[in-house]
Write an enzyme that holds these catalytic residues in place. Sequence first.
Site, short mmCIF file in Angstrom:
data_model
loop_
_atom_site.label_atom_id
_atom_site.label_comp_id
_atom_site.label_asym_id
_atom_site.label_seq_id
_atom_site.Cartn_x
_atom_site.Cartn_y
_atom_site.Cartn_z
CB CYS A 2 8.38 -38.92 7.74
SG CYS A 2 7.32 -38.17 8.99
NE ARG A 50 4.01 -34.41 10.68
CZ ARG A 50 3.35 -33.60 11.51
NH1 ARG A 50 2.58 -32.66 11.01
NH2 ARG A 50 3.46 -33.74 12.82
CG LEU A 51 2.66 -41.99 9.43
CD1 LEU A 51 1.32 -42.14 8.74
CD2 LEU A 51 3.30 -43.35 9.65
CB VAL A 53 3.50 -40.29 14.75
CG1 VAL A 53 3.56 -41.07 16.05
CG2 VAL A 53 3.33 -41.25 13.58
N GLY A 79 11.31 -40.74 11.66
CA GLY A 79 11.51 -41.56 12.85
C GLY A 79 10.86 -40.98 14.08
CD GLU A 80 7.67 -41.08 16.08
OE1 GLU A 80 7.76 -40.15 16.91
OE2 GLU A 80 6.85 -41.07 15.14
CG ASP A 103 9.71 -36.39 17.22
OD1 ASP A 103 8.85 -35.84 16.50
OD2 ASP A 103 10.10 -37.56 17.02
N GLY A 381 7.75 -57.28 18.56
CA GLY A 381 8.73 -58.03 19.33
C GLY A 381 10.00 -58.33 18.57
#
Length: 612
Positions: A2, A50-51, A53, A79-80, A103, A381
């Site tokens: 988002c 919004r994306l 997820v 975010g997450e 979330d 990574g």
Amino acid sequence: MCGIAGWVDYGRNLKDEQPIVQTMTDTMALRGPDARGIWIDAHAALGHRRLSVIDLEGGAQPMRAVEDSKTIACLTYSGEVYNYVELRETLKRHGHTFRTKSDTEVVLRAYLEWGEACAERLVGMFAFAIWDVRKEQLLLVRDRLGVKPLFYQPFGRGVLFGSEPKAILAHPQMRPHVGLDGLRRALSVTRMPGDAIYDGMREVKPGHIVRVSRDGLNERCYWKLEAREHTDSLDVTIDTVRAHLERIIEQQTVTDVPLCSLLSGGLDSSAVTALADKRLRQRDGHALRTYSVDFPERGVPFGADHSRDSRDTPFVRAFVEQLRTQHTEIVLDTAQIAAPEVRRAVVDAYDANWKIGSDMCPSAYLLFNTVRRDSTVALSGEAADEVFGGYRWHHQPQFLEAKTLPWKMGLADPARVLTPELCNALRVPEYWADTHDQVCHATPTLPGETALAQRRRELSFLGLTCWLPNLLDRKDRLSMAVGLEVRVPYCDHELVQYLFNVPWEMKSFDGREKSLLRAACRDLLPDAILQRKKSAYPATQDPAYERMLQQRMADLLANPSPRVQQQFDRDAMRSLIDKPVGESSINWHRVDVDHTLALVDWLERHDVEIIV
């Protein structure tokens, strides 16, 4: 993932300003292609793109908390939060009820329960704004390592904010003005936490909260790295690292959309990928999807340099052969990387000139664009070198002894392509030296540490504070420009805090860089990868790429725009293309040409005014 935007002003009724708020929000459309929304109160306006997820059907934003039919708080969030399931159960025990499985709602309810202290309970990558209707107060909150961006600018009797500067600059009264400090940051791949490029703009510092009220703006730190004595043995340290990595991967493989991993064939991405693949097979019964990037040889054999001594592809294939992931090799053609539309997309994604590598940003953008066709979330990574000590500057004597930013050691002044007057005013090398000294002075240390141990801490802190943000910016801006969420497991704050205090003798116990990561994942990886030396993100070795850059610079000099005439030293620019085309994978004058062209693109495309 988002994108967020908003406006708070205690001196006007923002309900009359909906078109402006919508315009600001829509600049975040690439970050959030799935849905949009705005919420406006008298003195606050929040926007969201919004994306999707987690909880694809629920989780719409801005999200309101309602009591007695009245909105008491509203959240716009990007975010997450990886521990949201555990937090939801805790909040339920406190009497909260939930309408969604997202979330987002957990973050909103956590604020209602704990106030701004809720930030200390969140594990993840996030940037969000909460407007408390009862207090008429805005909170801007950013995750501990600064994975997710959040900018703000005092304006009127309040503030403008957004995930990217473009959201703030979309306000009709904002102008893209850049002073000498901002231009130094744009040129030098170095900045102090909180600094932004555009005049008057700030970035919420990692691990900080900015509170906006009628009394003004206040900033509070809720997390920072601390120096602590490390008492674990080597074996316990290795086991602890492995336990952290397994916990992190367990959390970060949770998603309601297709998940993949970015695989380079190096230790860092291979460890993340192997752990994630193992977890997905156990939990979901299928192999992980993986992607790698390479370039056609074009008749030029691979040439080793100081950044990479081997091609990625043989190591990627060894990994895939052993672990049997669902793998895709993406081969990028030179013409794609040099294409004007791709370079423009990168500049637009950054809101500035790109500052890392030569073709790395265009190629990363193209990689992410291809990955996004099949996946919405990718594991990366990134940050292992900063956390585990993987760079040359962590262990080679010349960097330990030099009192300068290690990634700037030996490099020329990037402002030399500008007019002599502007170059002299910028004094970029002195800015580097001042930044180095400020960060070293702020480095947490333990009483009684040797000078060498303290210097190693300084180099680690410099990397996490002033270098890593550039890598996170690159990953975030270029991935979100195509609607791809990239997660960075090595930025878990508990892992970072633990490794920050592990002595160098343990971090390099086998005489190599990143010894602890290698030992913690030894059972998962092919021996070829365990023995491979650190190699940077791949770069094209096709001389045609450099020739394309030189031709574009020549065209620019043959027909210079007013800005090039007024603000650039054309003799200095010409000297960059008078040198022969190199054949190594990276050479510094090619990087200088690339960065100079990106600088011109940014200043002209965004109509940036330099304020001296």
